[in-house]
Each structure stands twice: as structure tokens, then as C-alpha cells.
Scaffold this motif. Structure first.
Motif, mmCIF file in Angstrom:
data_model
loop_
_atom_site.group_PDB
_atom_site.id
_atom_site.type_symbol
_atom_site.label_atom_id
_atom_site.label_comp_id
_atom_site.label_asym_id
_atom_site.label_seq_id
_atom_site.Cartn_x
_atom_site.Cartn_y
_atom_site.Cartn_z
ATOM 1 N N LEU A 1 -10.818 -0.046 2.049
ATOM 2 C CA LEU A 1 -10.596 -1.130 1.590
ATOM 3 C C LEU A 1 -9.777 -2.272 3.032
ATOM 4 C CD1 LEU A 1 -9.304 -2.963 -0.068
ATOM 5 C CD2 LEU A 1 -7.283 -2.446 -0.060
ATOM 6 N N ASP A 2 -9.718 -1.375 4.270
ATOM 7 C CA ASP A 2 -9.628 -1.982 5.546
ATOM 8 C C ASP A 2 -10.897 -2.644 5.831
ATOM 9 O OD1 ASP A 2 -10.444 0.347 7.363
ATOM 10 O OD2 ASP A 2 -9.777 1.032 5.681
ATOM 11 N N ALA A 3 -11.886 -2.700 5.479
ATOM 12 C CA ALA A 3 -13.049 -2.571 6.038
ATOM 13 C C ALA A 3 -13.726 -3.979 5.332
ATOM 14 C CB ALA A 3 -14.018 -2.179 6.408
ATOM 15 N N ASN A 4 -12.990 -4.164 4.145
ATOM 16 C CA ASN A 4 -13.126 -5.175 2.899
ATOM 17 C C ASN A 4 -12.072 -5.386 2.306
ATOM 18 O OD1 ASN A 4 -14.699 -6.817 1.392
ATOM 19 N ND2 ASN A 4 -15.181 -5.060 -0.403
ATOM 20 N N LYS B 1 -14.436 10.787 1.414
ATOM 21 C CA LYS B 1 -13.837 11.702 0.585
ATOM 22 C C LYS B 1 -12.954 13.289 0.663
ATOM 23 C CE LYS B 1 -18.026 13.741 -1.019
ATOM 24 N NZ LYS B 1 -18.979 12.812 -0.534
ATOM 25 N N SER B 2 -13.747 13.537 2.373
ATOM 26 C CA SER B 2 -12.850 14.410 3.609
ATOM 27 C C SER B 2 -11.897 13.430 3.666
ATOM 28 C CB SER B 2 -13.706 14.799 4.838
ATOM 29 O OG SER B 2 -14.901 15.661 3.444
ATOM 30 N N THR B 3 -12.448 12.669 4.425
ATOM 31 C CA THR B 3 -10.925 11.810 5.497
ATOM 32 C C THR B 3 -9.984 11.519 3.954
ATOM 33 O OG1 THR B 3 -11.842 10.751 6.118
ATOM 34 C CG2 THR B 3 -10.471 9.661 6.280
ATOM 35 N N LEU B 4 -10.586 11.451 2.914
ATOM 36 C CA LEU B 4 -9.039 11.350 1.289
ATOM 37 C C LEU B 4 -8.504 12.635 1.653
ATOM 38 C CD1 LEU B 4 -6.829 9.581 0.295
ATOM 39 C CD2 LEU B 4 -9.052 10.270 -1.777
ATOM 40 N N LYS C 1 -21.728 10.264 9.542
ATOM 41 C CA LYS C 1 -22.950 10.456 9.087
ATOM 42 C C LYS C 1 -23.081 10.802 8.129
ATOM 43 C CE LYS C 1 -22.931 14.630 10.991
ATOM 44 N NZ LYS C 1 -23.085 15.869 12.117
ATOM 45 N N LEU C 2 -24.055 11.365 6.959
ATOM 46 C CA LEU C 2 -24.776 11.656 5.764
ATOM 47 C C LEU C 2 -23.949 13.083 6.125
ATOM 48 C CD1 LEU C 2 -27.147 8.923 4.951
ATOM 49 C CD2 LEU C 2 -25.172 8.788 5.129
ATOM 50 N N PHE C 3 -23.449 13.625 4.638
ATOM 51 C CA PHE C 3 -23.476 15.355 4.677
ATOM 52 C C PHE C 3 -22.650 15.676 5.540
ATOM 53 C CE2 PHE C 3 -27.148 13.493 2.581
ATOM 54 C CZ PHE C 3 -26.741 14.153 0.813
HETATM 55 N N1 LIG Z 1 -12.990 1.633 7.860
HETATM 56 C C1 LIG Z 1 -12.749 2.882 7.537
HETATM 57 N N2 LIG Z 1 -13.556 3.996 7.654
HETATM 58 C C2 LIG Z 1 -13.220 5.151 7.082
HETATM 59 C C3 LIG Z 1 -12.355 5.039 5.955
HETATM 60 N N3 LIG Z 1 -11.934 6.653 5.343
HETATM 61 C C4 LIG Z 1 -13.469 7.054 5.539
HETATM 62 N N4 LIG Z 1 -13.714 6.922 6.989
HETATM 63 C C5 LIG Z 1 -15.140 6.927 7.506
HETATM 64 O O1 LIG Z 1 -15.571 6.814 6.855
HETATM 65 C C6 LIG Z 1 -16.762 8.120 7.437
HETATM 66 C C7 LIG Z 1 -17.219 8.877 6.289
HETATM 67 O O2 LIG Z 1 -15.846 9.938 5.973
HETATM 68 P P1 LIG Z 1 -16.299 11.024 5.457
HETATM 69 O O3 LIG Z 1 -14.460 11.453 5.190
HETATM 70 O O4 LIG Z 1 -16.875 12.156 6.583
HETATM 71 O O5 LIG Z 1 -16.903 10.568 4.268
HETATM 72 P P2 LIG Z 1 -17.111 11.873 3.722
HETATM 73 O O6 LIG Z 1 -17.444 11.514 1.827
HETATM 74 O O7 LIG Z 1 -16.648 12.737 3.186
HETATM 75 O O8 LIG Z 1 -18.714 12.122 3.766
HETATM 76 P P3 LIG Z 1 -19.440 13.665 3.952
HETATM 77 O O9 LIG Z 1 -18.795 13.858 3.302
HETATM 78 O O10 LIG Z 1 -20.304 13.182 4.807
HETATM 79 O O11 LIG Z 1 -20.579 13.693 2.026
HETATM 80 C C8 LIG Z 1 -15.679 8.568 9.038
HETATM 81 O O12 LIG Z 1 -16.348 7.418 9.552
HETATM 82 C C9 LIG Z 1 -14.525 8.321 8.390
HETATM 83 O O13 LIG Z 1 -13.373 7.769 9.794
HETATM 84 C C10 LIG Z 1 -10.558 4.189 5.943
HETATM 85 O O14 LIG Z 1 -10.586 4.163 4.627
HETATM 86 N N5 LIG Z 1 -11.527 2.859 6.107
#
Ligand SMILES: Nc1nc2c(ncn2[C@@H]2O[C@H](COP(=O)(O)OP(=O)(O)OP(=O)(O)O)[C@@H](O)[C@H]2O)c(=O)[nH]1
Ligand SMILES: [Mg+2]
Length: 366
Positions: A322-325, A213-216, A230-232
Motif C-alpha cells: 500500500l505504501d507504493a500505491n 508473502k514471505s515479508t508478511l 526477485k521472482l521465486f
Molecule cells: N514497497 C513495498 N515492498 C514490499 C512490501 N512487502 C514486500 N515488499 C518487497 O517485495 C519484494 C518481494 O517480497 P517477498 O516477501 O520476497 O515476496 P514473495 O511473495 O515471498 O516472493 P517469492 O517468494 O519470490 O514468490 C521484496 O523486495 C520486498 O521487500 C511492501 O509492503 N511494500
């Protein structure tokens, strides 16, 4: 020494799950993988994962007496000092287990609360976690909590004829009331900020923890929110207003993730953070399509959404990683097809952005 969250804290733990029958054994080993991630996030080292098959929990010890003896032996052999259960224990079970095992006994809600407590950065998140912890402890306050009274007991606290236990309970209740009052004040401030954004198009990321979510959010808004495997990682909401490229001002919010068996007290006390979700115009439901538990995680997220009355809000399914699957094909539901993207590699985002623009245009001309 300061122990960073996620670093070892000296706890060496055995993870335990209870399966109703042996056909569920595999499934339980699978969910212990998540418990392992939670445990290591909290700084524990995992020495073993155990599943006991038993039709019903033992009322006194949760698992069987013989199994407890095995656990004790395994702890001794591996220098272990802690057992973590993948479910909620009754206060009596926890106490009895600690006595039998002569080790620390933690259940899933306590573990999740601990991770939230260590990760809380903002004032609101801290208050919300403390409230959840106290609400979880209150019914568990029994005579056995001697250390608690030692920690909180003080001069002038004792009323005539009152037991220490009643005083402890009263103190916890007083603190709970205080926290609720503080949170209410913060909620009012949020309300004011929210009014200022009333005519904007509000988009919120929701989904299982670690889905991306945060990455997006960062990709869509170019914000620099912390992301981690990590979680949370995220416990509070962050908001960015965007206008370039959109027909109207669009507000993106990132927020806390969901998990299976989220302690009820946490959902309760995070209500104000989660309220933001319920006031959105559009949800981006982010799911990790490379996770074998994808379907279950989507269902779990939907369950929490309905618990916070956000299940009627229009949402777009975003299948991330999607890159991982790369074989993954997004399923269609009655209204739309999901978007398959990689937030990390910045792929598949054009279609998603186009849909967001289309939706916000409709909102503007409504
Ligand atoms: N392979 C891959 N990894 C990803 C992608 N997007 C995010 N990640 C990885 O997934 C992990 C979690 O990403 P976050 O964006 O922190 O996830 P979140 O949903 O915000 O997680 P919380 O805040 O902990 O609930 C990180 O290590 C990212 O780098 C993606 O498109 N592909
Ligand atoms: Mg996050």
C-alpha cells in the motif's frame, strides 16, 4: 568461479513474444517486462525486446522466417548469444530455431524451470524441480539430444538392437521413477508432521510471485525467511506455530509463489508442497496492489488454487505494498472486504490480525 543466482552468466538475450494482431502489441510488450525479470533472475542480460505480429505461429519456426533473419542480425550486432521466447515452443521449433539462429533458444517453461532449479534449497524442492525438468525433457528427447546421451551413456547400458535414443528415454524414465519414490517418502514424513498439527488452525500465504508473502509471513511470525525483489525467492514451505495472542494454536505457512503460464510439470511435481495449501483452514491471498497487473495476477493465483483444489478454502484478500500505491482502495466481494496493508512498513496489520484471531476463535469453538 561460483556464479550466484541472479548474477550474469554471460548470456546476452533477445526476448520475443508473438501477438495475434497489432492491437495486442502493447499488451505483449507489457508481459515482456515480466519475462525480462525472469531472464535477469536467471542471470541473462537482455539486449532487446521484440514483438512479432502474426495471426498464427509458424509451425517450423514459431515466428516468421524474415523475423528470424532480423533476430540473427540483431544478435550479431549486439554480441548476443541467446533468444528467449515468452511461450512454449515445440521441440521441432526449438531445434530449427537453434539451427537458424546459431544461438541458444530458450522458452518460458525452460526459463522458469531453470530459476526453480537454481533456487531450490531443500531436498524436497530439489527433487521436485528435477522431476519437473525431466518430465519436460522426456517428450523432447529426440536424436538431436546427442550431448544428453554422451552425458548419461555408460557401459552396460546398451541392450541388443536398442538405439541410443531408447536408452536415453529409459534412463530418464528410471530416474523419474526414482525421484517419485523419494518424493513419496518425503510426503509420508510430511504426513506424520501434519497429523501432529491436525487440531491446529492452519493459515497459508498464497499469491503471485514477489507479492510479499514471505515479508508478511515474517511480520506475522517474526521468522527470518529470505525475501528479495526477485521472482521465486521462496520454493519450499516453512511453517511456524504461534500461540501468544491467539485463542488457539495457529500455524502459519509460507510457500512458493505462482506465475502466469506456470509450466504444468512444475505444478504437478510441486503437488506435495502445494498439498499443504489444500489442507489449510484459511488462506491469506497476498497481492501486490502497486502492480499494474494486479487483477490478472489475482486471477492467475485463483486459477492455480482451483487446479490444486484449494479454491473452496476460506480466504482473505490481502492487498500488500500500500505504501507504493497509497491511493488504492481494496474492493469488496460478496463475503468480505480486502485488507490493504504494507508488510514492509508494518501498516494496516491490526485489522488483519484481528480478523485472523476472530477466525481462529470460531474454529476453536466449532
Ligand atoms: N514497497 C513495498 N515492498 C514490499 C512490501 N512487502 C514486500 N515488499 C518487497 O517485495 C519484494 C518481494 O517480497 P517477498 O516477501 O520476497 O515476496 P514473495 O511473495 O515471498 O516472493 P517469492 O517468494 O519470490 O514468490 C521484496 O523486495 C520486498 O521487500 C511492501 O509492503 N511494500
Ligand atoms: Mg517468498
Amino acid at each position: 568461479m561460483i556464479i550466484e543466482h541472479g548474477q550474469s552468466n554471460g548470456e546476452k538475450a533477445i526476448l520475443v513474444s508473438l501477438a495475434k494482431d497489432s492491437r495486442q502489441r502493447e499488451e505483449h510488450h507489457e508481459s515482456l517486462k515480466e519475462l525480462r525479470r525472469l531472464a535477469t533472475t536467471a542471470g541473462a542480460e537482455v539486449i532487446a525486446e521484440r514483438v512479432q505480429v502474426r495471426p498464427k505461429p509458424n509451425p517450423a519456426l514459431y515466428v516468421g522466417k524474415g523475423f528470424v533473419a532480423q533476430l540473427k542480425e540483431q544478435l550479431a550486432e549486439n554480441d548476443g548469444n541467446c533468444v528467449i521466447f515468452d511461450d512454449q515452443l515445440s521441440p521441432a521449433q526449438q531445434r530449427n530455431l537453434e539451427k537458424e539462429l546459431e544461438a541458444k533458444v530458450i522458452d518460458r517453461p525452460i526459463l522458469i524451470l531453470d530459476i526453480f532449479a537454481a533456487g531450490a534449497r531443500t531436498a524436497a524442492a530439489r527433487l521436485q524441480v528435477e522431476l519437473a525438468q525431466l518430465e519436460y525433457t522426456l517428450p523432447r528427447l529426440t536424436g538431436a539430444w546427442v550431448h544428453f546421451s554422451r552425458q548419461y551413456g555408460g557401459i552396460g547400458a546398451k541392450g541388443p538392437g536398442e538405439t541410443q535414443l531408447e536408452i536415453d528415454r529409459r534412463r530418464v524414465r528410471t530416474r523419474i521413477a526414482q525421484l517419485k519414490k523419494k518424493l513419496k517418502k518425503l510426503a509420508t514424513q510430511r504426513e506424520t508432521q501434519r497429523k501432529g498439527r491436525a487440531n491446529l488452525f492452519k493459515i497459508t500465504m498464497v499469491g503471485y510471485t514477489n507479492a510479499g508473502k514471505s515479508t508478511l509471513f515474517n511480520v506475522l511470525t517474526k521468522a527470518g525467511i529470505q525475501t528479495a525483489n526477485k521472482l521465486f525467492t521462496t520454493l519450499d514451505s516453512t511453517t511456524r506455530v504461534m500461540s501468544a495472542g491467539y485463542p488457539t494454536k495457529v500455524v502459519f505457512s509460507d510457500t512458493v509463489g505462482f506465475i502466469r503460464k506456470l509450466p504444468h510439470q512444475l505444478v504437478e511435481s510441486f503437488k506435495s508442497t502445494l498439498e499443504e495449501v489444500a489442507l489449510s483452514d484459511l488462506l491469506l491471498h497476498v497481492a501486490d496492489c502497486s502492480d499494474p497487473k494486479l487483477t490478472e495476477q489475482i486471477e492467475q493465483t485463483r486459477r492455480v488454487l482451483s487446479e490444486i483444489r484449494a479454491d473452496r478454502i476460506p480466504s482473505l484478500m490481502v492487498y500488500n505494498k500500500l505504501d507504493a500505491n497509497s491511493e488504492f482502495l481494496p474492493p469488496s466481494d460478496d463475503t468480505s472486504t480486502g485488507f490493504a496493508i504494507s508488510a514492509l512498513q508494518n501498516t494496516g496489520l491490526a485489522a488483519l490480525k484481528a480478523e485472523i484471531v476472530a477466525r481462529s476463535t470460531r474454529h476453536q469453538t466449532r
